[in-house]
Design an enzyme around this catalytic site. Structure first.
Site, PDB file in Angstrom:
ATOM      1  N   ASP A  30       8.352 -20.318 -10.867  1.00 46.11           N
ATOM      2  CA  ASP A  30       7.225 -19.627 -11.505  1.00 46.11           C
ATOM      3  C   ASP A  30       6.195 -20.647 -11.982  1.00 46.11           C
ATOM      4  OD1 ASP A  30       5.561 -17.864 -12.745  1.00 46.11           O
ATOM      5  OD2 ASP A  30       7.073 -16.985 -14.051  1.00 46.11           O
ATOM      6  N   ASP A  31       5.015 -20.611 -11.402  1.00 51.78           N
ATOM      7  CA  ASP A  31       3.906 -21.494 -11.796  1.00 51.78           C
ATOM      8  C   ASP A  31       4.132 -22.964 -11.411  1.00 51.78           C
ATOM      9  OD1 ASP A  31       3.067 -19.132 -12.948  1.00 51.78           O
ATOM     10  OD2 ASP A  31       2.835 -19.924 -14.981  1.00 51.78           O
ATOM     11  N   CYS A  70       1.276 -13.962 -11.302  1.00 48.40           N
ATOM     12  CA  CYS A  70       2.661 -13.524 -11.031  1.00 48.40           C
ATOM     13  C   CYS A  70       2.821 -12.160 -10.375  1.00 48.40           C
ATOM     14  CB  CYS A  70       3.447 -13.498 -12.341  1.00 48.40           C
ATOM     15  SG  CYS A  70       3.572 -15.085 -13.171  1.00 48.40           S
ATOM     16  N   ARG A  74       4.234 -11.526  -6.534  1.00 49.47           N
ATOM     17  CA  ARG A  74       5.626 -11.088  -6.313  1.00 49.47           C
ATOM     18  C   ARG A  74       5.673  -9.765  -5.557  1.00 49.47           C
ATOM     19  NH1 ARG A  74       8.963 -13.931 -10.427  1.00 49.47           N
ATOM     20  NH2 ARG A  74       7.617 -15.698 -10.852  1.00 49.47           N
ATOM     21  N   LYS A 127      13.493 -13.586 -12.951  1.00 46.13           N
ATOM     22  CA  LYS A 127      12.332 -12.836 -13.457  1.00 46.13           C
ATOM     23  C   LYS A 127      11.836 -11.821 -12.428  1.00 46.13           C
ATOM     24  CE  LYS A 127       7.411 -13.742 -14.138  1.00 46.13           C
ATOM     25  NZ  LYS A 127       6.382 -14.691 -14.553  1.00 46.13           N
ATOM     26  N   HIS A 129       9.245  -8.866 -13.027  1.00 45.71           N
ATOM     27  CA  HIS A 129       7.790  -8.740 -13.220  1.00 45.71           C
ATOM     28  C   HIS A 129       7.111  -7.767 -12.251  1.00 45.71           C
ATOM     29  CE1 HIS A 129       4.252 -11.088 -15.208  1.00 45.71           C
ATOM     30  NE2 HIS A 129       4.371  -9.838 -15.590  1.00 45.71           N
ATOM     31  N   SER A 155       7.777 -12.217 -17.732  1.00 50.12           N
ATOM     32  CA  SER A 155       7.647 -13.632 -18.096  1.00 50.12           C
ATOM     33  C   SER A 155       8.302 -13.916 -19.450  1.00 50.12           C
ATOM     34  CB  SER A 155       6.172 -14.041 -18.177  1.00 50.12           C
ATOM     35  OG  SER A 155       5.507 -13.639 -17.017  1.00 50.12           O
ATOM     36  N   HIS A 229       7.197 -21.722 -15.839  1.00 54.23           N
ATOM     37  CA  HIS A 229       6.267 -20.939 -16.664  1.00 54.23           C
ATOM     38  C   HIS A 229       6.511 -21.330 -18.125  1.00 54.23           C
ATOM     39  CE1 HIS A 229       4.465 -17.438 -18.599  1.00 54.23           C
ATOM     40  NE2 HIS A 229       3.983 -17.044 -17.433  1.00 54.23           N
ATOM     41  N   ASP A 281       5.428 -18.815  -7.125  1.00 54.62           N
ATOM     42  CA  ASP A 281       4.660 -17.552  -7.097  1.00 54.62           C
ATOM     43  C   ASP A 281       3.152 -17.745  -7.223  1.00 54.62           C
ATOM     44  OD1 ASP A 281       4.625 -18.277  -9.821  1.00 54.62           O
ATOM     45  OD2 ASP A 281       4.668 -16.192 -10.482  1.00 54.62           O
ATOM     46  N   ASN A 282       2.742 -18.898  -7.722  1.00 55.46           N
ATOM     47  CA  ASN A 282       1.292 -19.212  -7.822  1.00 55.46           C
ATOM     48  C   ASN A 282       1.168 -20.671  -8.245  1.00 55.46           C
ATOM     49  OD1 ASN A 282       1.780 -17.112 -10.500  1.00 55.46           O
ATOM     50  ND2 ASN A 282       1.199 -19.222 -10.954  1.00 55.46           N
ATOM     51  N   LYS A 303      -3.402 -22.001 -11.166  1.00 56.23           N
ATOM     52  CA  LYS A 303      -3.076 -20.584 -11.391  1.00 56.23           C
ATOM     53  C   LYS A 303      -4.301 -19.794 -11.845  1.00 56.23           C
ATOM     54  CE  LYS A 303      -0.184 -17.742 -14.467  1.00 56.23           C
ATOM     55  NZ  LYS A 303       0.999 -17.717 -15.343  1.00 56.23           N
TER      56      LYS A 303
HETATM   57 MG    MG Z   1       3.648 -17.283 -12.006  1.00 54.85          MG
END
Ligand code: MG
Length: 460
Positions: A30-31, A70, A74, A127, A129, A155, A229, A281-282, A303
């Site tokens: 994540d991130d 996110c 996803r 996660k 989301h 998150s 994240h 995811d980003n 992001k």
């Molecule tokens: Mg993310």
């Protein structure tokens, strides 16, 4: 037991599992930014397991997500479609929040459902989301094709203790007392305030157990880590160890986790029959600052932005003996996982709706270049940019956060294979290329019916 018998048993074991359709494991950070791994050029974060996975597999240098934050990213991974088609996006709200009423519509076919239809066991760890099930039970992963679930609904900064964080933007701070991470096993809340320093470890153990429990039938595992994240937490074994600081500690623990998953597959004799994909995811949340925001390397912004740093991420594919070790410059992305996994499972992609992913198997297993039309960069439901071949146009530019959109009547043009940092705008000298991409975008737009956004309504 005689050695020969042991060897025969081991060979039979491998053959028996090899006859099954391949397993698929998707590990999502994540991130995590394009520049945050050793094999993508980070000078101090140590990622030996991911580096080895990349050395043994196919490493993509131009791998994309379908959104810069996110939830829509996803949703696109899970459906193989741009999130505008499912309504899992919003320019105004950007992601689902803890009080969001919406979620992934039941009409969407998830990758888990498609794999389950092929007889796969399906597990989701980490996660989600894609909808908060305490607001609507229909949003639970178990309602979207997964047999097994362990993790957080959203998150790790979305359920703060009252009064926290005390100031805006303070979710870069590692104050454990501020944050509640509600940890579920299926529908059961097993820990309302899970110790976040243990999350990576717990997810990893669950993943290893899921693999071992399901080794006799094909499985699909979606392991979506909570980190890096913010707020960032590492276990004692990793905390304070990385030269890069807490961000490096957390990424190095994720790297350890990947190593454990690959080791489990090897130990169980499943490695040659399992496709493992690692991605993010980003882009990095650079808004969080130097200490806790990651790096997009040589890419612009991070992001939240449709500059490359927001949407181009690490992409590593591993399947020993099937994927030849290589580095590819083919343009690919997370939406491609949907048709690729379904092809491996022996199924067919849905034909009753527009699909946006491309089957990567000929590239992965035969090294053949893949055909791709235009790749679109959306921010919410607004189409900001598009890539065709080496070229990218921007209709609108805007940094991820604290910035206003700038509309370009004549779209800006970059050759991002020559200029990946998007420094040199060259539309004036190549109007015919701009026109060609605009025409391709119009063709894409003609296939799009924007679904009502799921990100707007909140529970009262
Ligand atoms: Mg993310």
């Amino acid at each position: 037991m005689p050695l020969l018998l042991l060897a025969l048993l081991a060979a039979f074991h491998t053959l028996a599992y090899a006859a099954q359709p391949p397993n698929v494991v998707i590990i999502l950070a994540d991130d995590l930014g394009y520049g945050d791994l050793g094999c993508y050029g980070h000078p101090t974060i140590k990622t030996p397991n991911l580096d080895q996975m990349a050395a043994e597999g196919m490493r993509f240098t131009q791998f994309y997500v379908a959104a810069e934050v996110c939830t829509p990213s996803r949703a696109a991974l899970m459906t193989g479609r741009y999130p505008i088609r499912s309504g899992m996006t919003s320019y105004q709200y950007r992601v689902l929040r803890a009080n969001s009423a919406g979620g992934l519509p039941a009409s969407e076919i998830t990758l888990a459902q498609a794999m389950k239809a092929q007889g796969y066991s399906t597990g989701m760890i980490g996660k989600w989301h894609l909808g908060v099930w305490t607001n609507n039970p229909e949003h639970h992963p178990l309602k979207h094709g997964f047999d097994f679930h362990f993790g957080l609904p959203h998150s790790n900064d979305m359920n703060p203790s009252p009064g926290n964080p005390p100031k805006a933007g303070a979710n870069a701070e590692q104050n454990a007392a501020w944050w509640n991470a509600p940890l579920y096993r299926g529908y059961e809340l097993i820990d309302p305030k899970a110790d976040q320093t243990q999350l990576t470890h717990r997810y990893t153990e669950e993943a290893q157990k899921f693999i071992t429990d399901n080794k006799r039938k094909p499985f699909f595992l979606y392991l979506a880590h909570t980190f890096p994240h913010t707020p960032l937490f590492a276990s004692d074994h990793f905390k304070g160890k990385s030269t890069r600081g807490i961000y490096g500690d957390v990424v190095e623990e994720l790297d350890w986790s990947v190593g454990q998953v690959l080791k489990t597959l090897k130990d169980q004799g499943l490695a040659e029959n399992t496709l493992v994909v690692f991605t993010s995811d980003n882009g990095p949340w650079t808004l969080m600052g130097t200490e806790t925001g990651g790096s997009a390397g040589l890419l612009r912004d991070g992001k939240g932005s449709t500059w490359e740093g927001g949407m181009r991420v690490p992409g590593i594919f591993w399947m020993p003996g099937k994927i030849r070790p290589s580095v590819t410059t083919n343009v690919a992305g997370t939406m491609d996982l949907f048709p690729t996994a379904i092809k491996l499972a022996g199924g067919t992609v849905p034909k009753d709706r527009p699909m946006d992913g491309v089957d990567l198997s000929s590239l992965l297993f035969n090294g053949e270049a893949i055909e791709r039309e235009v790749y679109c960069y959306y921010r919410g439901e607004k189409l900001y940019a598009a890539r065709l071949g080496a070229w990218k146009i921007h209709y609108v530019t805007q940094n991820g956060y604290n910035d206003k959109p700038v509309v370009h009547e004549q779209p800006w043009l970059y050759n991002i294979e020559v200029d990946p940092s998007e420094n040199h705008e060259i539309s004036a000298s190549h109007p015919e290329i701009v026109a060609r991409i605009v025409a391709a975008v119009e063709k894409h737009k003609a296939t799009v019916v924007a679904a009502p956004s799921q990100l707007i309504e909140v529970v009262k």
